[in-house]
Design a protein around this motif. Structure first.
Motif, PDB file in Angstrom:
ATOM      1  N   ALA A  67       6.856  13.824 -43.304  1.00 36.42           N
ATOM      2  CA  ALA A  67       5.816  14.640 -42.669  1.00 36.42           C
ATOM      3  C   ALA A  67       5.604  15.956 -43.422  1.00 36.42           C
ATOM      4  N   LEU A  68       6.702  16.619 -43.823  1.00 34.84           N
ATOM      5  CA  LEU A  68       6.557  17.868 -44.568  1.00 34.84           C
ATOM      6  C   LEU A  68       5.949  17.608 -45.942  1.00 34.84           C
ATOM      7  N   ALA A  69       6.336  16.520 -46.586  1.00 36.91           N
ATOM      8  CA  ALA A  69       5.743  16.183 -47.887  1.00 36.91           C
ATOM      9  C   ALA A  69       4.236  15.988 -47.769  1.00 36.91           C
ATOM     10  N   GLU A  70       3.805  15.346 -46.697  1.00 38.32           N
ATOM     11  CA  GLU A  70       2.366  15.156 -46.480  1.00 38.32           C
ATOM     12  C   GLU A  70       1.653  16.498 -46.330  1.00 38.32           C
ATOM     13  N   GLU A  74      -1.175  18.246 -48.810  1.00 37.59           N
ATOM     14  CA  GLU A  74      -2.472  18.719 -48.309  1.00 37.59           C
ATOM     15  C   GLU A  74      -2.789  20.111 -48.828  1.00 37.59           C
ATOM     16  N   ARG A  75      -1.742  20.909 -49.029  1.00 41.56           N
ATOM     17  CA  ARG A  75      -1.926  22.294 -49.468  1.00 41.56           C
ATOM     18  C   ARG A  75      -1.880  22.443 -50.986  1.00 41.56           C
ATOM     19  N   GLY A  76      -1.890  21.335 -51.685  1.00 40.56           N
ATOM     20  CA  GLY A  76      -1.999  21.380 -53.138  1.00 40.56           C
ATOM     21  C   GLY A  76      -0.696  21.420 -53.901  1.00 40.56           C
ATOM     22  N   PHE A  77       0.434  21.309 -53.202  1.00 37.29           N
ATOM     23  CA  PHE A  77       1.719  21.260 -53.894  1.00 37.29           C
ATOM     24  C   PHE A  77       1.999  19.851 -54.407  1.00 37.29           C
ATOM     25  N   HIS A  78       2.839  19.788 -55.433  1.00 43.35           N
ATOM     26  CA  HIS A  78       3.328  18.484 -55.911  1.00 43.35           C
ATOM     27  C   HIS A  78       4.593  18.180 -55.114  1.00 43.35           C
ATOM     28  N   ALA A  79       4.446  17.439 -54.048  1.00 45.95           N
ATOM     29  CA  ALA A  79       5.546  17.177 -53.124  1.00 45.95           C
ATOM     30  C   ALA A  79       6.375  15.994 -53.594  1.00 45.95           C
ATOM     31  N   VAL A  80       7.696  16.148 -53.492  1.00 43.02           N
ATOM     32  CA  VAL A  80       8.631  15.096 -53.908  1.00 43.02           C
ATOM     33  C   VAL A  80       9.647  14.876 -52.781  1.00 43.02           C
ATOM     34  N   PRO A  81       9.363  13.952 -51.863  1.00 42.56           N
ATOM     35  CA  PRO A  81      10.299  13.728 -50.764  1.00 42.56           C
ATOM     36  C   PRO A  81      11.539  12.965 -51.212  1.00 42.56           C
ATOM     37  N   LEU A  97       6.813   3.433 -45.588  1.00 42.10           N
ATOM     38  CA  LEU A  97       6.981   4.811 -46.041  1.00 42.10           C
ATOM     39  C   LEU A  97       6.247   5.064 -47.348  1.00 42.10           C
ATOM     40  N   LEU A  98       6.389   4.138 -48.293  1.00 46.58           N
ATOM     41  CA  LEU A  98       5.739   4.309 -49.592  1.00 46.58           C
ATOM     42  C   LEU A  98       4.227   4.280 -49.462  1.00 46.58           C
ATOM     43  N   GLY A  99       3.729   3.419 -48.585  1.00 44.90           N
ATOM     44  CA  GLY A  99       2.287   3.371 -48.352  1.00 44.90           C
ATOM     45  C   GLY A  99       1.777   4.664 -47.737  1.00 44.90           C
ATOM     46  N   ARG A 100       2.524   5.197 -46.804  1.00 42.64           N
ATOM     47  CA  ARG A 100       2.154   6.462 -46.160  1.00 42.64           C
ATOM     48  C   ARG A 100       2.114   7.595 -47.174  1.00 42.64           C
ATOM     49  N   LEU A 101       3.113   7.641 -48.032  1.00 46.08           N
ATOM     50  CA  LEU A 101       3.146   8.688 -49.053  1.00 46.08           C
ATOM     51  C   LEU A 101       1.992   8.522 -50.041  1.00 46.08           C
ATOM     52  N   ASP A 102       1.716   7.289 -50.417  1.00 47.85           N
ATOM     53  CA  ASP A 102       0.625   7.030 -51.359  1.00 47.85           C
ATOM     54  C   ASP A 102      -0.709   7.479 -50.778  1.00 47.85           C
ATOM     55  N   ARG A 103      -0.923   7.225 -49.498  1.00 41.83           N
ATOM     56  CA  ARG A 103      -2.177   7.640 -48.852  1.00 41.83           C
ATOM     57  C   ARG A 103      -2.294   9.159 -48.793  1.00 41.83           C
ATOM     58  N   ALA A 104      -1.151   9.842 -48.757  1.00 41.34           N
ATOM     59  CA  ALA A 104      -1.155  11.308 -48.723  1.00 41.34           C
ATOM     60  C   ALA A 104      -1.279  11.916 -50.121  1.00 41.34           C
ATOM     61  N   ARG A 139       6.085   0.842 -56.588  1.00 34.94           N
ATOM     62  CA  ARG A 139       6.830   1.923 -57.228  1.00 34.94           C
ATOM     63  C   ARG A 139       5.952   3.150 -57.378  1.00 34.94           C
ATOM     64  N   PRO A 140       6.406   4.316 -56.889  1.00 28.37           N
ATOM     65  CA  PRO A 140       5.652   5.556 -57.154  1.00 28.37           C
ATOM     66  C   PRO A 140       5.564   5.822 -58.658  1.00 28.37           C
ATOM     67  N   ALA A 141       4.661   6.706 -59.034  1.00 33.16           N
ATOM     68  CA  ALA A 141       4.453   7.002 -60.457  1.00 33.16           C
ATOM     69  C   ALA A 141       5.699   7.569 -61.108  1.00 33.16           C
ATOM     70  N   ARG A 142       6.465   8.397 -60.365  1.00 38.29           N
ATOM     71  CA  ARG A 142       7.698   8.972 -60.905  1.00 38.29           C
ATOM     72  C   ARG A 142       8.801   8.904 -59.853  1.00 38.29           C
ATOM     73  N   ILE A 143      10.010   8.665 -60.348  1.00 47.19           N
ATOM     74  CA  ILE A 143      11.181   8.577 -59.475  1.00 47.19           C
ATOM     75  C   ILE A 143      12.315   9.379 -60.096  1.00 47.19           C
ATOM     76  N   GLY A 144      12.950  10.214 -59.277  1.00 50.29           N
ATOM     77  CA  GLY A 144      14.139  10.934 -59.707  1.00 50.29           C
ATOM     78  C   GLY A 144      15.372  10.418 -59.005  1.00 50.29           C
ATOM     79  N   VAL A 145      16.529  10.629 -59.627  1.00 51.65           N
ATOM     80  CA  VAL A 145      17.809  10.226 -59.051  1.00 51.65           C
ATOM     81  C   VAL A 145      18.814  11.355 -59.252  1.00 51.65           C
ATOM     82  N   PRO A 146      19.847  11.421 -58.427  1.00 52.47           N
ATOM     83  CA  PRO A 146      20.838  12.492 -58.564  1.00 52.47           C
ATOM     84  C   PRO A 146      21.915  12.165 -59.583  1.00 52.47           C
ATOM     85  N   CYS A 147      22.591  13.207 -60.073  1.00 50.35           N
ATOM     86  CA  CYS A 147      23.776  13.032 -60.920  1.00 50.35           C
ATOM     87  C   CYS A 147      24.744  14.176 -60.616  1.00 50.35           C
TER      88      CYS A 147
END
Length: 290
Positions: A67-70, A74-81, A97-104, A139-147
């Motif tokens: 919800a916060l990512a959406e 909306e406010r023009g940020f590059h959101a990464v949930p 979830l991925l569909g919801r994010l893609d629509r946002a 698959r989203p355009a970009r994916i990050g992972v932790p290390c």
């Protein structure tokens, strides 16, 4: 909102001269928010169009994160949930979830294992979630992972390395857990390359945070070795013991000095105290305040 990204040019305050590596690290900086009350208002202090990652918590689940990512998008940020594998029930929920994010308009996610114990559903770790994304063809355009430059309190090093190697076929970059020790991060980066990890590495660093709060969080998330390193340095010890807030000036300088490690940028853990970190960025890079 600020109208320029931080540190597009210039150096860190105090040296009186430009440090291009510091400028590059700051120019690519990302900022982390937790989906708590007031987080969206806190984001208004960030530069326009900034990359903002959004964490999750086991108690609240992934809903507030999405919800916060959406709202950020909306406010023009590059959101990464963050998508926590152990908190997602199954492939149907993942696809939703991925569909919801893609629509946002959210085109990037950060896949973590998550802290839910036991797992809520079929995903035991981040790798299984990444494989599910590939399997369902969403698959989203970009994916990050932790290390983890200083290891993980619950996972042995061998397992961590095996997982990171497997994940790099399914991800685009890795972000380190928060660390105060630039030498430890550089050793990790060299070890990663030696083991065949080619993902760009973003370094997780604290922003300007109240010292007592920072120490408490550091111990809780498993960076005790790094905290002990900082305490072992006379200058850093004075910094930690004084009242007020931690400032990352010395850490950023030291990371910039590790040129051979070729870090891709910085990821600021701010614990939702956004304005304090933004004031610091305006000090170290005057152009960011224009």
């Amino acid at each position: 909102m600020l109208t320029h990204p931080p540190a597009a040019t210039g150096g860190v305050a105090g040296g009186g001269r430009e440090l291009p590596i510091v400028a590059r690290l700051l120019a690519g900086a990302r900022f982390e928010l937790t989906p708590l009350s007031g987080a969206l208002e806190q984001a208004e202090a960030l530069p326009a169009g900034a990359t903002v990652t959004v964490t999750t918590s086991p108690s609240r689940g992934v809903g507030p994160t999405v919800a916060l990512a959406e709202r950020l998008a909306e406010r023009g940020f590059h959101a990464v949930p963050h998508l926590p594998a152990r908190q997602i029930l199954d492939t149907a929920e993942l696809s939703e979830l991925l569909g919801r994010l893609d629509r946002a308009g959210v085109r990037e996610v950060f896949v973590v294992g998550g802290d839910a114990d036991p797992p809520r559903g079929e995903f035991a770790d981040g790798l299984s979630l990444l494989r599910a994304m590939r399997r369902i063809g969403h698959r989203p355009a970009r994916i990050g992972v932790p290390c983890y430059p200083e290891g993980h309190p619950l996972i042995d090093d061998g397992t961590l390395w095996s997982a990171l190697l497997a994940k790099q076929e399914l991800a685009d970059y890795a972000t380190t857990q928060m660390c105060f020790d630039p030498a430890a991060v550089c050793r990790f980066a060299r070890a990663a390359r030696e083991r065949g990890v080619t993902l760009p590495i973003l370094v997780g660093v604290p922003g300007v945070v109240n010292l007592r709060r920072l120490l408490r969080i550091s111990m809780r998330i498993g960076v005790g070795d790094s905290v002990r390193f900082v305490r072992g340095q006379r200058t850093a010890a004075r910094e930690l013991l004084r009242p007020g807030s931690y400032r990352p000036d010395a850490l950023v300088h030291a990371l910039a000095a590790e040129e051979a490690c070729a870090f891709a940028g910085l990821h600021f853990y701010m614990f939702n105290d956004v304005e304090a970190t933004m004031r610091w960025l305006r000090e170290v890079s005057p152009r960011a305040s224009r």
